[in-house]
Design a protein around this motif. Structure first.
Motif, mmCIF file in Angstrom:
data_model
loop_
_atom_site.group_PDB
_atom_site.id
_atom_site.type_symbol
_atom_site.label_atom_id
_atom_site.label_comp_id
_atom_site.label_asym_id
_atom_site.label_seq_id
_atom_site.Cartn_x
_atom_site.Cartn_y
_atom_site.Cartn_z
ATOM 1 N N MET A 51 45.844 32.394 43.294
ATOM 2 C CA MET A 51 45.831 32.572 44.741
ATOM 3 C C MET A 51 44.614 33.393 45.177
ATOM 4 O O MET A 51 43.940 33.058 46.159
ATOM 5 C CB MET A 51 47.129 33.243 45.197
ATOM 6 C CG MET A 51 48.365 32.361 45.058
ATOM 7 S SD MET A 51 49.899 33.229 45.495
ATOM 8 C CE MET A 51 49.630 33.568 47.233
ATOM 9 N N GLU A 52 44.324 34.443 44.443
ATOM 10 C CA GLU A 52 43.179 35.287 44.772
ATOM 11 C C GLU A 52 41.865 34.533 44.598
ATOM 12 O O GLU A 52 40.888 34.782 45.313
ATOM 13 C CB GLU A 52 43.185 36.547 43.904
ATOM 14 C CG GLU A 52 44.304 37.527 44.248
ATOM 15 C CD GLU A 52 44.258 38.771 43.385
ATOM 16 O OE1 GLU A 52 43.410 38.824 42.469
ATOM 17 O OE2 GLU A 52 45.071 39.689 43.620
ATOM 18 N N ALA A 53 41.854 33.584 43.657
ATOM 19 C CA ALA A 53 40.634 32.821 43.396
ATOM 20 C C ALA A 53 40.422 31.696 44.404
ATOM 21 O O ALA A 53 39.348 31.095 44.438
ATOM 22 C CB ALA A 53 40.673 32.248 41.982
ATOM 23 N N GLY A 54 41.462 31.393 45.179
ATOM 24 C CA GLY A 54 41.331 30.337 46.180
ATOM 25 C C GLY A 54 41.819 28.977 45.741
ATOM 26 O O GLY A 54 41.466 27.958 46.343
ATOM 27 N N ALA A 55 42.651 28.938 44.689
ATOM 28 C CA ALA A 55 43.204 27.666 44.220
ATOM 29 C C ALA A 55 44.214 27.115 45.222
ATOM 30 O O ALA A 55 44.773 27.851 46.039
ATOM 31 C CB ALA A 55 43.860 27.855 42.859
ATOM 32 N N ASP A 56 44.462 25.803 45.145
ATOM 33 C CA ASP A 56 45.386 25.151 46.073
ATOM 34 C C ASP A 56 46.813 25.056 45.529
ATOM 35 O O ASP A 56 47.778 25.083 46.284
ATOM 36 C CB ASP A 56 44.891 23.739 46.404
ATOM 37 C CG ASP A 56 43.615 23.764 47.222
ATOM 38 O OD1 ASP A 56 43.351 24.795 47.873
ATOM 39 O OD2 ASP A 56 42.882 22.762 47.204
ATOM 40 N N ALA A 93 40.411 22.191 45.425
ATOM 41 C CA ALA A 93 39.596 21.163 46.083
ATOM 42 C C ALA A 93 38.414 20.862 45.166
ATOM 43 O O ALA A 93 37.921 21.754 44.461
ATOM 44 C CB ALA A 93 39.107 21.657 47.439
ATOM 45 N N ALA A 94 37.967 19.617 45.155
ATOM 46 C CA ALA A 94 36.892 19.216 44.249
ATOM 47 C C ALA A 94 35.640 20.076 44.429
ATOM 48 O O ALA A 94 35.020 20.506 43.447
ATOM 49 C CB ALA A 94 36.567 17.738 44.449
ATOM 50 N N ASP A 95 35.283 20.348 45.684
ATOM 51 C CA ASP A 95 34.047 21.096 45.926
ATOM 52 C C ASP A 95 34.199 22.600 45.706
ATOM 53 O O ASP A 95 33.230 23.347 45.802
ATOM 54 C CB ASP A 95 33.510 20.816 47.333
ATOM 55 C CG ASP A 95 34.504 21.168 48.432
ATOM 56 O OD1 ASP A 95 35.599 21.699 48.110
ATOM 57 O OD2 ASP A 95 34.206 20.902 49.611
ATOM 58 N N ALA A 96 35.422 23.043 45.393
ATOM 59 C CA ALA A 96 35.658 24.470 45.141
ATOM 60 C C ALA A 96 35.864 24.763 43.659
ATOM 61 O O ALA A 96 36.085 25.917 43.275
ATOM 62 C CB ALA A 96 36.879 24.950 45.924
ATOM 63 N N LEU A 97 35.776 23.752 42.816
ATOM 64 C CA LEU A 97 36.103 23.915 41.400
ATOM 65 C C LEU A 97 35.237 24.973 40.732
ATOM 66 O O LEU A 97 35.741 25.844 40.014
ATOM 67 C CB LEU A 97 35.955 22.575 40.672
ATOM 68 C CG LEU A 97 36.201 22.595 39.158
ATOM 69 C CD1 LEU A 97 37.597 23.107 38.840
ATOM 70 C CD2 LEU A 97 35.982 21.204 38.555
ATOM 71 N N HIS A 98 33.934 24.920 40.937
ATOM 72 C CA HIS A 98 33.034 25.877 40.282
ATOM 73 C C HIS A 98 33.348 27.301 40.720
ATOM 74 O O HIS A 98 33.457 28.215 39.890
ATOM 75 C CB HIS A 98 31.582 25.529 40.611
ATOM 76 C CG HIS A 98 30.589 26.491 40.034
ATOM 77 N ND1 HIS A 98 30.426 26.673 38.677
ATOM 78 C CD2 HIS A 98 29.707 27.338 40.627
ATOM 79 C CE1 HIS A 98 29.492 27.576 38.460
ATOM 80 N NE2 HIS A 98 29.045 28.002 39.631
ATOM 81 N N GLU A 99 33.532 27.505 42.013
ATOM 82 C CA GLU A 99 33.801 28.841 42.548
ATOM 83 C C GLU A 99 35.130 29.393 42.049
ATOM 84 O O GLU A 99 35.228 30.556 41.628
ATOM 85 C CB GLU A 99 33.797 28.771 44.077
ATOM 86 C CG GLU A 99 34.062 30.101 44.768
ATOM 87 C CD GLU A 99 34.098 29.966 46.276
ATOM 88 O OE1 GLU A 99 34.581 30.899 46.938
ATOM 89 O OE2 GLU A 99 33.645 28.929 46.802
#
Length: 247
Positions: A156-161, A175-181
């Protein structure tokens, strides 16, 4: 056996582990070379290359092999690979997506089509099944990474869905474009992941009986044995009991 983990579980089920490991290293090397050629040869400056290198490390690929694959991208006259996606149906109407990196589209298409036709499947046109999947980022951690609550909080802190935890481990979706982050943030709190890659997640799944599962496993094995095929995704569910019988 279900969803994203099917490919890994089928791979582990097969016998000749040394041969399988060598083939897996070859596939990982090809992805690293393609990623390095498409962008900077520095993983810190090239998100796709960083994901490829992380995937190789997760499979205990030696550092020398990884560096050779990166260096190969800069060599003149090297192989020129392109990404190709095939879609089709397996036994019981299961939808399959096959991702490949190839230097010969005709060869790969023939091999994939043959694998489908010889194992109860039918190769379709591009887009014939992918509408039933979502393109997402996939991050997997072993159960030893921590409790469900710990991993959930970190995700959750990392921004996962989304996160799915079981006794086998933790599966985190982004999200696909958030995978690296997201993967970079999780690495700081949980360490290196077992899997970090773009995935095709099915919207609905098909429960396989023993007969259909046996034929499907042969189809996925045949596809996986092709050097050009990187990953096979599907919308099927196979129970642990049936997988044990097929073992």
């Amino acid at each position: 056996m279900a969803g994203h983990s099917k490919f890994k579980n089928i791979m582990h089920r097969k016998g000749a582990q040394d041969k399988k490991r060598s083939a897996q290293f070859s596939k990982l090397s090809r992805e690293i070379t393609v990623a390095a050629k498409m962008g900077m040869p520095d993983p810190d400056m090239n998100p796709r290359l960083r994901l490829a290198v992380n995937a190789a490390k997760a499979q205990s690929m030696p550092k020398d092999n990884i560096q050779r694959a990166i260096d190969k991208a800069a060599q003149a006259g090297g192989d020129d690979y392109e990404e190709v996606r095939y879609e089709g149906y397996g036994p019981g109407g299961v939808a399959l997506i096959v991702e490949a990196l190839t230097d010969n589209r005709n060869r790969t298409a023939t091999n994939v089509r043959t694998a489908f036709s010889k194992n109860g499947g039918n190769l379709g046109s591009e887009g014939s099944v992918s509408h039933g999947f979502e393109r997402l980022g996939l991050i997997e951690y072993p159960a030893s990474a921590g409790s469900e609550d710990k991993v959930l909080e970190a995700a959750m802190e990392a921004g996962a869905d989304d996160i799915e935890s079981s006794e086998d481990g933790h599966t985190i979706w982004t999200a696909a474009d958030a995978l690296h982050e997201v993967s970079a943030a999780l690495e700081k709190s949980l360490g290196e992941a077992e899997t970090v890659k773009l995935a095709w997640k099915p919207n609905i799944t098909v429960e396989m009986d023993e007969s259909g599962a046996g034929t499907l496993v042969k189809l996925v094995d045949a596809l996986d044995d092709d050097d050009d095929v990187q990953t096979v995704w599907g919308n099927y569910e196979i129970s642990d009991e049936i997988m044990e019988k097929l073992g």
